[in-house]
Design a protein around this motif. Structure first.
Motif, PDB file in Angstrom:
ATOM      1  N   ARG A 165      -0.278  17.243   4.103  1.00 25.81           N
ATOM      2  CA  ARG A 165      -0.400  18.382   5.005  1.00 25.81           C
ATOM      3  C   ARG A 165      -1.777  19.021   4.883  1.00 25.81           C
ATOM      4  O   ARG A 165      -2.136  19.867   5.702  1.00 25.81           O
ATOM      5  N   ALA A 166      -2.528  18.635   3.862  1.00 24.65           N
ATOM      6  CA  ALA A 166      -3.889  19.125   3.673  1.00 24.65           C
ATOM      7  C   ALA A 166      -4.780  17.902   3.431  1.00 24.65           C
ATOM      8  O   ALA A 166      -5.127  17.595   2.285  1.00 24.65           O
ATOM      9  N   PRO A 167      -5.128  17.179   4.511  1.00 23.08           N
ATOM     10  CA  PRO A 167      -5.870  15.923   4.359  1.00 23.08           C
ATOM     11  C   PRO A 167      -7.343  16.128   4.029  1.00 23.08           C
ATOM     12  O   PRO A 167      -8.242  15.755   4.781  1.00 23.08           O
ATOM     13  N   ALA A 168      -7.602  16.765   2.890  1.00 21.99           N
ATOM     14  CA  ALA A 168      -8.964  17.021   2.452  1.00 21.99           C
ATOM     15  C   ALA A 168      -9.538  15.773   1.784  1.00 21.99           C
ATOM     16  O   ALA A 168      -8.800  14.932   1.262  1.00 21.99           O
ATOM     17  N   PRO A 169     -10.870  15.639   1.782  1.00 26.32           N
ATOM     18  CA  PRO A 169     -11.506  14.435   1.224  1.00 26.32           C
ATOM     19  C   PRO A 169     -11.111  14.149  -0.216  1.00 26.32           C
ATOM     20  O   PRO A 169     -10.866  13.004  -0.590  1.00 26.32           O
ATOM     21  N   GLY A 170     -11.067  15.193  -1.052  1.00 24.99           N
ATOM     22  CA  GLY A 170     -10.724  14.984  -2.449  1.00 24.99           C
ATOM     23  C   GLY A 170      -9.337  14.435  -2.640  1.00 24.99           C
ATOM     24  O   GLY A 170      -9.111  13.540  -3.472  1.00 24.99           O
ATOM     25  N   LEU A 171      -8.369  14.934  -1.885  1.00 24.43           N
ATOM     26  CA  LEU A 171      -7.000  14.445  -1.998  1.00 24.43           C
ATOM     27  C   LEU A 171      -6.885  13.010  -1.488  1.00 24.43           C
ATOM     28  O   LEU A 171      -6.209  12.177  -2.084  1.00 24.43           O
ATOM     29  N   LEU A 172      -7.550  12.732  -0.382  1.00 16.86           N
ATOM     30  CA  LEU A 172      -7.472  11.385   0.193  1.00 16.86           C
ATOM     31  C   LEU A 172      -8.044  10.326  -0.743  1.00 16.86           C
ATOM     32  O   LEU A 172      -7.605   9.174  -0.740  1.00 16.86           O
ATOM     33  N   SER A 173      -9.020  10.718  -1.557  1.00 20.95           N
ATOM     34  CA  SER A 173      -9.695   9.749  -2.427  1.00 20.95           C
ATOM     35  C   SER A 173      -8.992   9.537  -3.764  1.00 20.95           C
ATOM     36  O   SER A 173      -9.428   8.706  -4.571  1.00 20.95           O
ATOM     37  N   LEU A 174      -7.906  10.236  -4.034  1.00 12.69           N
ATOM     38  CA  LEU A 174      -7.193  10.067  -5.302  1.00 12.69           C
ATOM     39  C   LEU A 174      -6.550   8.678  -5.365  1.00 12.69           C
ATOM     40  O   LEU A 174      -6.209   8.096  -4.328  1.00 12.69           O
ATOM     41  N   PRO A 175      -6.352   8.139  -6.570  1.00 11.17           N
ATOM     42  CA  PRO A 175      -5.831   6.765  -6.730  1.00 11.17           C
ATOM     43  C   PRO A 175      -4.323   6.669  -6.492  1.00 11.17           C
ATOM     44  O   PRO A 175      -3.548   6.371  -7.402  1.00 11.17           O
ATOM     45  N   TRP A 176      -3.893   6.915  -5.275  1.00 11.84           N
ATOM     46  CA  TRP A 176      -2.469   6.911  -4.955  1.00 11.84           C
ATOM     47  C   TRP A 176      -1.820   5.549  -5.138  1.00 11.84           C
ATOM     48  O   TRP A 176      -0.594   5.447  -5.216  1.00 11.84           O
ATOM     49  N   GLU A 177      -2.627   4.505  -5.209  1.00 15.26           N
ATOM     50  CA  GLU A 177      -2.063   3.160  -5.357  1.00 15.26           C
ATOM     51  C   GLU A 177      -1.629   2.857  -6.793  1.00 15.26           C
ATOM     52  O   GLU A 177      -1.040   1.806  -7.063  1.00 15.26           O
ATOM     53  N   ARG A 178      -1.897   3.810  -7.714  1.00 12.41           N
ATOM     54  CA  ARG A 178      -1.544   3.603  -9.117  1.00 12.41           C
ATOM     55  C   ARG A 178      -0.491   4.600  -9.573  1.00 12.41           C
ATOM     56  O   ARG A 178      -0.400   5.708  -9.029  1.00 12.41           O
ATOM     57  N   PRO A 179       0.308   4.249 -10.585  1.00 11.67           N
ATOM     58  CA  PRO A 179       1.303   5.202 -11.115  1.00 11.67           C
ATOM     59  C   PRO A 179       0.613   6.449 -11.653  1.00 11.67           C
ATOM     60  O   PRO A 179      -0.507   6.383 -12.178  1.00 11.67           O
ATOM     61  N   LEU A 180       1.276   7.586 -11.564  1.00 15.76           N
ATOM     62  CA  LEU A 180       0.693   8.852 -11.996  1.00 15.76           C
ATOM     63  C   LEU A 180       0.337   8.821 -13.483  1.00 15.76           C
ATOM     64  O   LEU A 180      -0.640   9.442 -13.908  1.00 15.76           O
TER      65      LEU A 180
ATOM     66  N   LEU B  66       3.486  14.207   0.413  1.00  9.90           N
ATOM     67  CA  LEU B  66       4.442  13.279  -0.195  1.00  9.90           C
ATOM     68  C   LEU B  66       3.860  11.886  -0.087  1.00  9.90           C
ATOM     69  O   LEU B  66       3.479  11.445   1.000  1.00  9.90           O
ATOM     70  N   VAL B  67       3.757  11.203  -1.216  1.00 10.26           N
ATOM     71  CA  VAL B  67       3.181   9.856  -1.238  1.00 10.26           C
ATOM     72  C   VAL B  67       4.218   8.887  -1.783  1.00 10.26           C
ATOM     73  O   VAL B  67       4.654   9.009  -2.931  1.00 10.26           O
ATOM     74  N   ARG B  68       4.619   7.932  -0.961  1.00  9.32           N
ATOM     75  CA  ARG B  68       5.554   6.893  -1.399  1.00  9.32           C
ATOM     76  C   ARG B  68       4.766   5.736  -2.007  1.00  9.32           C
ATOM     77  O   ARG B  68       3.740   5.315  -1.457  1.00  9.32           O
ATOM     78  N   GLN B  69       5.256   5.228  -3.126  1.00 13.60           N
ATOM     79  CA  GLN B  69       4.613   4.106  -3.810  1.00 13.60           C
ATOM     80  C   GLN B  69       5.623   2.964  -3.924  1.00 13.60           C
ATOM     81  O   GLN B  69       6.269   2.780  -4.957  1.00 13.60           O
ATOM     82  N   PRO B  70       5.785   2.173  -2.850  1.00 17.90           N
ATOM     83  CA  PRO B  70       6.799   1.110  -2.846  1.00 17.90           C
ATOM     84  C   PRO B  70       6.584   0.062  -3.932  1.00 17.90           C
ATOM     85  O   PRO B  70       7.540  -0.557  -4.391  1.00 17.90           O
ATOM     86  N   ALA B  71       5.353  -0.118  -4.367  1.00 19.29           N
ATOM     87  CA  ALA B  71       5.075  -1.113  -5.404  1.00 19.29           C
ATOM     88  C   ALA B  71       5.739  -0.750  -6.729  1.00 19.29           C
ATOM     89  O   ALA B  71       6.029  -1.631  -7.549  1.00 19.29           O
ATOM     90  N   PHE B  72       6.003   0.543  -6.946  1.00 19.40           N
ATOM     91  CA  PHE B  72       6.597   0.992  -8.214  1.00 19.40           C
ATOM     92  C   PHE B  72       7.959   1.657  -7.999  1.00 19.40           C
ATOM     93  O   PHE B  72       8.549   2.164  -8.955  1.00 19.40           O
ATOM     94  N   ASP B  73       8.414   1.670  -6.759  1.00 24.42           N
ATOM     95  CA  ASP B  73       9.675   2.319  -6.396  1.00 24.42           C
ATOM     96  C   ASP B  73       9.674   3.781  -6.847  1.00 24.42           C
ATOM     97  O   ASP B  73      10.652   4.289  -7.393  1.00 24.42           O
TER      98      ASP B  73
ATOM     99  N   ALA C 253       0.835  -1.195   0.000  1.00 25.29           N
ATOM    100  CA  ALA C 253       0.000   0.000   0.000  1.00 25.29           C
ATOM    101  C   ALA C 253       0.870   1.245   0.000  1.00 25.29           C
ATOM    102  O   ALA C 253       1.971   1.253   0.557  1.00 25.29           O
ATOM    103  N   PRO C 254       0.387   2.340  -0.621  1.00 22.72           N
ATOM    104  CA  PRO C 254       1.162   3.580  -0.622  1.00 22.72           C
ATOM    105  C   PRO C 254       1.193   4.202   0.774  1.00 22.72           C
ATOM    106  O   PRO C 254       0.293   3.994   1.591  1.00 22.72           O
ATOM    107  N   GLU C 255       2.241   4.969   1.028  1.00 26.70           N
ATOM    108  CA  GLU C 255       2.379   5.680   2.299  1.00 26.70           C
ATOM    109  C   GLU C 255       2.060   7.147   2.066  1.00 26.70           C
ATOM    110  O   GLU C 255       2.757   7.833   1.318  1.00 26.70           O
TER     111      GLU C 255
END
Length: 414
Positions: free
Chosen positions: A9-24, A89-96, A3-5
């Motif tokens: 700093r702005a934990p708004a609903p829209g940002l939290l719901s973005l597909p961080w688990e996928r490559p940009l 800052l979102v770390r995506q260990p699955a894709f390094d 899972a991404p880490e």
């Protein structure tokens, strides 16, 4: 899949719901509220997301570089230096990989966009941007920041009164030290001059007729060093003069104040025992002298360039009040009336006249400048209404900084 880490700093609903688990690269509309934005050359994938009532820039980087840039931008924010603000800052260990999230600088634009809209022979407008870049580099160096890759592509500009404020965008190669050596400063200036010259040549090659200005553009790029060194010398020189000439201290302070620098401390020390020769050292603070003054007396929080312009308008308004009242009106009373009766209603009219481009207070500053220039040419005060018409029709004097507004189309309307 790991899972991404998330570190937002702005934990708004829209940002939290973005597909961080996928490559940009896999983020697409309409699934993700992406905004198509013009960007300069970049080594990394950059996308823009519009959510939670704001615009965010997302850049995909190797994790180590992303962490470093996030930390540097955080330090710059703490020091109140002009740079984009880190938002996550979102770390995506699955894709390094990692995704650096920053707040988009509202009302800003890139040199490339402006240059392509200006006539090729517009040295006054280019000079304003070069002054902004030199000033930014001086401020960074004063606080121990080595940029490492200052260029046209890595700088955003916003209008601040009749000057242009430059902001650092890319901090991948930046470092923060307690103090920079002369060698580090000169290296940063060398890189800046080289990058700016290359950027100007690249842009000029895309414009008909601009290639004929090649030598002039190179000269303008080289002038960055002169602009930088002149400002640095003014801030750090320690002149020597006789005890009887200590009145010169006031002139030095006035010059620094005129440029917007607050003076924290003045030190006069004998150069050697038994002589009347003194060495002057001036401790210079932030470049918000006029902005601080305006906030104290009028409660307006504006840029330094805007404050310089507005204080002149306030002084004229105060003088008129004194004449009408037949007695002195103190500055704070005049400032309160000025804001209530003149600034607030007029700035909204000016903002509407320019199609709500930029900010309302900047539109008011443009109105003041255009009115003054039109009045100078007419030999009389042309009045506010005529100046508003000139703004609305984009018919403003060509020697005005507001002329930039004619060709300017910010990526985001505030």
């Amino acid at each position: 899949m790991a899972a991404p880490e998330l570190r937002l700093r702005a934990p708004a609903p829209g940002l939290l719901s973005l597909p961080w688990e996928r490559p940009l690269a896999e983020w697409v509309v309409p699934e993700v509220p992406l905004r198509d934005m013009a960007v300069g050359p970049s080594r990394h994938l950059v996308k823009f997301v519009e959510c939670d009532g704001a615009l965010w820039a997302l850049k995909e980087l190797p994790p180590r570089i992303a962490v470093r840039e996030y930390d540097v931008l955080s330090r710059l924010e703490e020091m109140r230096l002009d740079a984009v603000r880190p938002a996550g800052l979102v770390r995506q260990p699955a894709f390094d990989t990692a995704i650096l999230l920053t707040r988009y600088l509202v009302g800003s634009w890139q040199y490339r966009r402006l240059f392509l809209r200006l006539p090729p022979d517009a040295p006054k407008q280019r000079a304003r941007l070069l002054d902004g870049m030199a000033s930014l580099l001086v401020e960074l160096h004063r606080r121990g920041v080595f940029w490492g890759d200052c260029s046209l592509a890595n700088t955003l500009f916003t209008r601040d009164g009749q000057v242009l404020q430059a902001s650092l965008v890319d901090a991948e190669t930046s470092e923060v030290h307690a103090r920079l050596s002369d060698g580090q400063r000169q290296l940063d200036v060398d890189v800046t001059v080289e990058n700016v010259a290359a950027g100007l040549m690249d842009i000029a090659a895309r414009i008909d007729g601009a290639t004929a200005l090649r030598d002039q553009l190179i000269g303008e790029a080289l002038s960055l060093r002169t602009r930088y060194e002149g400002l640095w010398e003014l801030l750090h020189a320690e002149p020597i003069f006789g005890y009887a000439d200590r009145y010169r201290v006031e002139g030095r302070i006035r010059k620094l104040n005129e440029l917007g620098f607050a003076v924290d401390e003045v030190s006069l020390q004998p150069t050697s025992a038994g002589t009347d020769q003194l060495r002057l050292h001036v401790a210079v603070g932030d470049r918000r002298f006029h902005a601080t003054r305006l906030r104290e007396i009028a409660g307006l929080d504006v840029g330094e360039g805007q404050a310089t312009h507005l204080l002149g308008d306030l002084q004229a308004y105060q003088a008129r009040l004194c004449t009408e009242a037949g007695h002195d009106v103190d500055e704070r009373t005049a400032a309160q009336l000025w804001v209530m009766e003149l600034v607030r209603p007029t700035m909204h009219r000016a903002h509407a006249a320019v199609g709500h481009t930029g900010t309302a207070i900047q539109a008011y500053c443009d109105l003041l400048e255009v009115r003054w220039l039109l009045s100078e040419r007419a030999g009389r005060d042309v009045g506010t209404e005529r100046a508003l018409m000139a703004l609305a029709r984009r018919v403003v004097p060509t020697d005005s900084a507001a002329q930039l507004m004619v060709v300017e189309t910010p990526d985001v309307e505030p």
